[in-house]
Design an enzyme around this catalytic site. Structure first.
Site, short mmCIF file in Angstrom:
data_model
loop_
_atom_site.label_atom_id
_atom_site.label_comp_id
_atom_site.label_asym_id
_atom_site.label_seq_id
_atom_site.Cartn_x
_atom_site.Cartn_y
_atom_site.Cartn_z
N CYS A 7 54.87 5.60 -30.01
CA CYS A 7 55.71 4.98 -28.99
C CYS A 7 57.11 4.72 -29.55
CB CYS A 7 55.09 3.67 -28.50
SG CYS A 7 53.68 3.90 -27.38
N ASP A 30 55.41 17.83 -36.96
CA ASP A 30 54.59 16.95 -37.80
C ASP A 30 55.29 16.77 -39.15
OD1 ASP A 30 51.27 16.19 -37.75
OD2 ASP A 30 52.36 16.09 -39.67
N HIS A 46 51.31 5.39 -23.21
CA HIS A 46 50.42 5.10 -24.34
C HIS A 46 48.97 5.22 -23.91
CE1 HIS A 46 49.20 3.53 -28.24
NE2 HIS A 46 48.24 2.92 -27.57
N ASN A 86 42.21 15.19 -32.57
CA ASN A 86 41.26 14.35 -33.30
C ASN A 86 41.07 13.08 -32.51
OD1 ASN A 86 41.13 16.19 -35.49
ND2 ASN A 86 43.03 15.36 -36.32
N GLY A 92 38.94 11.80 -37.72
CA GLY A 92 40.16 11.81 -38.51
C GLY A 92 41.41 11.44 -37.74
N THR A 94 44.31 9.37 -37.11
CA THR A 94 45.00 8.33 -37.89
C THR A 94 46.02 7.57 -37.06
OG1 THR A 94 46.63 9.92 -38.72
CG2 THR A 94 44.68 9.55 -40.07
N HIS A 97 47.51 7.04 -30.73
CA HIS A 97 48.24 7.43 -29.51
C HIS A 97 47.89 8.88 -29.31
CE1 HIS A 97 52.18 7.23 -27.00
NE2 HIS A 97 51.72 8.46 -26.86
N HIS A 99 47.40 12.60 -29.09
CA HIS A 99 48.31 13.67 -29.51
C HIS A 99 47.53 14.95 -29.72
CE1 HIS A 99 47.04 11.47 -33.12
NE2 HIS A 99 47.06 12.63 -33.77
N HIS A 101 47.77 18.57 -31.75
CA HIS A 101 48.43 19.35 -32.80
C HIS A 101 48.52 20.80 -32.31
CE1 HIS A 101 47.59 16.33 -36.13
NE2 HIS A 101 46.67 15.96 -35.25
P1 AMP Z 1 45.86 12.59 -36.61
O1 AMP Z 1 45.42 12.53 -38.06
O2 AMP Z 1 45.16 13.60 -35.78
O3 AMP Z 1 45.88 11.21 -36.01
O4 AMP Z 1 47.37 13.10 -36.65
C1 AMP Z 1 48.46 12.27 -36.93
C2 AMP Z 1 49.56 13.16 -37.40
O5 AMP Z 1 50.77 12.43 -37.34
C3 AMP Z 1 49.40 13.65 -38.84
O6 AMP Z 1 49.35 15.06 -38.86
C4 AMP Z 1 50.65 13.11 -39.53
O7 AMP Z 1 51.17 13.99 -40.49
C5 AMP Z 1 51.59 12.90 -38.37
N1 AMP Z 1 52.63 11.90 -38.57
C6 AMP Z 1 52.48 10.66 -39.05
N2 AMP Z 1 53.67 10.01 -39.05
C7 AMP Z 1 54.58 10.90 -38.57
C8 AMP Z 1 55.99 10.84 -38.34
N3 AMP Z 1 56.72 9.74 -38.59
N4 AMP Z 1 56.62 11.95 -37.85
C9 AMP Z 1 55.90 13.07 -37.58
N5 AMP Z 1 54.56 13.16 -37.77
C10 AMP Z 1 53.92 12.10 -38.26
#
Ligand code: AMP
Length: 113
Positions: A7, A30, A46, A86, A92, A94, A97, A99, A101
């Site tokens: 966000c 990324d 969100h 994910n 996995g 992390t 929000h 997203h 890939h």
């Molecule tokens: P996930 O592990 O599926 O939740 O993917 C989260 C992704 O966000 C990971 O691939 C991180 O490398 C990416 N990520 C985390 N912080 C940032 C950021 N500030 N700018 C761009 N990507 C980010």
């Protein structure tokens, strides 16, 4: 969401390498790319994860896939690409929000580890 990283990226409070933006979707590179092209496509709304998608918000997911096809074309991923979501800790996820890939520019194996 005040404490959500993505966000804050949408709001411009945290810098990102923006690839695409419209009224409902934002896409950016990324920060730790797993492929030569690695773009994250997110709804501006969100939504915590894919587990929170229902009939009230699924339209944005369809739009995200339209945007993914456009970005893949713009990035020259004519040979193919992978879209990954994910959902939840064991998968996995992390950043909580929603997203997707979008990755391409190399060969991928299956099943993904
Ligand atoms: P996930 O592990 O599926 O939740 O993917 C989260 C992704 O966000 C990971 O691939 C991180 O490398 C990416 N990520 C985390 N912080 C940032 C950021 N500030 N700018 C761009 N990507 C980010």
């Amino acid at each position: 969401m005040d404490d959500c990283l993505f966000c804050k990226i949408i709001a411009g409070e945290i810098p990102s390498a923006k690839v695409y933006e419209d009224d409902t979707v934002f896409a950016f590179r990324d920060i730790a790319p797993q492929a030569p092209v690695h773009v994250l496509i997110i709804p501006k709304e969100h939504i915590k994860s894919a587990a929170q998608i229902d009939e009230t918000n699924s339209g944005v997911v369809a739009h995200i896939f339209e945007v993914a096809a456009k970005i893949a074309k713009d990035e020259g991923l004519d040979d193919g690409f992978r879209i990954v979501n994910n959902c939840g800790d064991s998968a996995g996820q992390t950043v909580k929000h929603l997203h997707f890939h979008l990755m391409g520019g190399r060969e991928f194996t299956w099943p993904a580890g």
